[in-house]
Design an enzyme around this catalytic site. Sequence first.
Site, PDB file in Angstrom:
ATOM      1  N   SER A 196      -8.213   1.524   9.132  1.00  0.00           N
ATOM      2  CA  SER A 196      -7.365   1.168  10.304  1.00  0.00           C
ATOM      3  C   SER A 196      -6.407   0.286   9.822  1.00  0.00           C
ATOM      4  O   SER A 196      -5.550  -0.107  10.773  1.00  0.00           O
ATOM      5  CB  SER A 196      -8.389   0.616  11.262  1.00  0.00           C
ATOM      6  OG  SER A 196      -9.023  -0.392  10.694  1.00  0.00           O
ATOM      7  N   LYS A 242       0.962  -1.137  -0.144  1.00  0.00           N
ATOM      8  CA  LYS A 242      -0.165  -0.070  -0.031  1.00  0.00           C
ATOM      9  C   LYS A 242       0.948   1.457   0.084  1.00  0.00           C
ATOM     10  O   LYS A 242       0.313   2.339  -0.304  1.00  0.00           O
ATOM     11  CB  LYS A 242      -1.027   0.111   1.283  1.00  0.00           C
ATOM     12  CG  LYS A 242      -1.928  -1.030   1.208  1.00  0.00           C
ATOM     13  CD  LYS A 242      -3.278  -0.656   0.286  1.00  0.00           C
ATOM     14  CE  LYS A 242      -4.327  -1.527   0.492  1.00  0.00           C
ATOM     15  NZ  LYS A 242      -5.488  -1.149  -0.358  1.00  0.00           N
TER      16      LYS A 242
END
Lengths: 329, 329
Positions: A80, A54
Site C-alpha cells: 500500500s 522505488k
Amino acid sequence: MPAPFGLKEVREAYMRISGCVHRTPVLKSQNLDSLAGRQLYFKAENLQKTGSFKARGACNAVLLEKEKRPNSPGVVTHSSGNHGQAVAYAARCAGLPCSVVVPKGTPQVKCDAIRDYGAELVFCEASPASRNETCAEISSKTGRAVIHPFDNFDVMAGQGTIALELLEEVPDLDAVLVPISGGGMTSGIAVATKGMQPNCKVYPVEPYGKLLQRCLQSKQRMWPNPPQFIDTIADAIRTQQVGNLTFPILCEYAEPKVFTITDDQMIEGMKLGFERMKMVVEAASGAAIYAAVKSIEEVDAAPEKVGVILCGGNVDLDHLPWFSRKTSY
Amino acid sequence: MPAPFGLKEVREAYMRISGCVHRTPVLKSQNLDSLAGRQLYFKAENLQKTGSFKARGACNAVLLEKEKRPNSPGVVTHSSGNHGQAVAYAARCAGLPCSVVVPKGTPQVKCDAIRDYGAELVFCEASPASRNETCAEISSKTGRAVIHPFDNFDVMAGQGTIALELLEEVPDLDAVLVPISGGGMTSGIAVATKGMQPNCKVYPVEPYGKLLQRCLQSKQRMWPNPPQFIDTIADAIRTQQVGNLTFPILCEYAEPKVFTITDDQMIEGMKLGFERMKMVVEAASGAAIYAAVKSIEEVDAAPEKVGVILCGGNVDLDHLPWFSRKTSY
C-alpha cells in the site's frame, strides 16, 4: 560469492529506465556540512517519480518483463506504500496491466495514488499471509508476473542506478549511508558502488529494533520468526528481516557496521531536512540525515565525503510525526 | 516614467552578488502542470541563502555600501524576519558590522538565526514607530547605513536578479507570478522582465485585504492610514501598503491585475508545494502556487508558460498553518 548481478546489469537498468525516471539532483547544504564536520552529498530520491526511489527498481523489473514477454498479461504486487505506487507507475510506463494488493483499511489517499496510475486495486486481509496468498492467486489465475519489492535481482539492479548517478557526480566518495528495510536498495547500491569505487564503503542505516548488525557480522539470519514488523514511525522501513536474496549480497558488499536510529532521532533528522534543506523527506530519509550529522563518528576514521540517500518524501502532512508524538522536539 | 534603475543595474547586481547567493534552480512539476493545464516554472528561492529571496537585495545593497564607502561603519535595519536574516548574512559576506532592530518578544529561534550570522541584536518596542526610531537613532549615532527592506533601489535591483536567472533559462515565458508585500521584489522582477522580454507580464499575488488592484488601476495610493498590517497567516507579506518608491514602478511595469489569495487558499497552495514538489515553502510561496494552479484563468487569454516565484521556505515546523487553524484541509 559473486553477486547474481553486477555493475553491467546496473548500467543496463540505467539505460532501460532513463526515459521513465528522473536523474535526481545531488544536493549540498553548507549548514549541514558544518553541523556534521564533513562533506555531505544528498541524493534527492524524494524528488523521484512517485516520491521515492522505488520507481527505479519497479521500472527496471516491469520494463524487463515487457522485453522478455512482449505479450505479457501484466504485473501484480502487494504494497500500500511506495512500492505499490512505483509498480503502478512502472506498469503505466510499460503499457502493461497491473494489480496492486492492499490490506483492507488502507487510507483513501494511498488507494487514490495507486489508482491514479491506472492500476487495479485488490483488497485483502491485513495479515502478511493474506497479502502473499492474494498476490499469488492473482498471478496464477492471470499469468501476471509478481514484482517483489526487494527480493528480485531486477529490482535491486534498478535501485543500484542511484549509486551510478551519485558516483558519476562525486567519484571520490568515502562512504554512502543507505536506509534499509528489505535490503533491495542497499544491495543495489552496494553492488554498484563496489563495482565503480571499491574503496567507498556502504553503511546500512536501520530503525531501532531491526538488529541487522549482529546478522551481518555473523553472516547468519539471527532474527526471530515468524517475520515481524518493527514498531517505528518510519513506515517505509518497518520490515525487520532483510530478504533471502538480499542478505548474502549485503554480507558480501555492505559494511558489517550498521547505524541504528531511534524514532526521536529520525524525527530530528527529518526536521533538519525540512528546515535546513527545505526538502520534504520521510522518516527513513530522516534516519540517514541523522546518521550523517550525528552518528557517523561511531566509525573509526570517520569518512570525509559521505553520500546520504534521501530515499523518499511521501509524508502525511496532516500527521507529521513531531505532532503525532507526545514529546516535543 | 523611466525607472530609477534598469536592466543594467540588475545585471551589475547579478555580478556583484554572485559569490554570495545561490543561482537557484528552476523546478518543473508534471503533476502541477497537469493540475494547472499549463507549463509552470518554479523559481526556488526557498533554496536561497537564508531561506528566502531577501538575500539577493540585501547582498546587493550591503556590498554596494562597502564599495561606495570602503571605511563604512556598517549597516542597520529593522526586521525580525527574512529581511533581518538577509541583512545580517549580507553584512557577514561584506565583512561589515551590522545591527538588527527587532521588537521585544521576538521568538528565540529568529533571534538566534540573526545572531548566528554575527549581527548585533537591538530590542525595541513592538510598534512600527519604535522600530523606525530605534533604527534611525543607531544610524545617526554610529553612521551605519540603513538598509530598507523594499524602498531602496539597490535592494530592488538585487531582487531583479531572480527574473534575470529565470528568463535566461526560460526565455519565452508569458507571465511571472510574484507574491507581493512592500513591492521590492515585484519592482525588481518587473523592471528586469520588461527589459529582457517586454511581452512577458508580471502579475502581483497578494493576500486578501491588501487592496492593491484598485490602487494600481487608478495609480493612486488608496490605502487607509496610518499604515496597517494585514491579518494573514503569511507573515512575510503582512505589510498592506507598498512603498513610496516601489509604487510608481509597479504602476508602470507590473500588470494592473492582481491575484488575491485567502489564507485557506494559501494553505492549499503550500500543501501542493510540500506534497507534489517535496519543497518546504512558506505561505507567501503557497499564494503564488495557488494562483498558478487555480486562479490564473481569471485572466483573459491566460498565459501558457508561467513563472512562479517560490519566494521563501522559512516556516515554523511546530506551527504549520494547517495545524494551527481550526478548519481542516
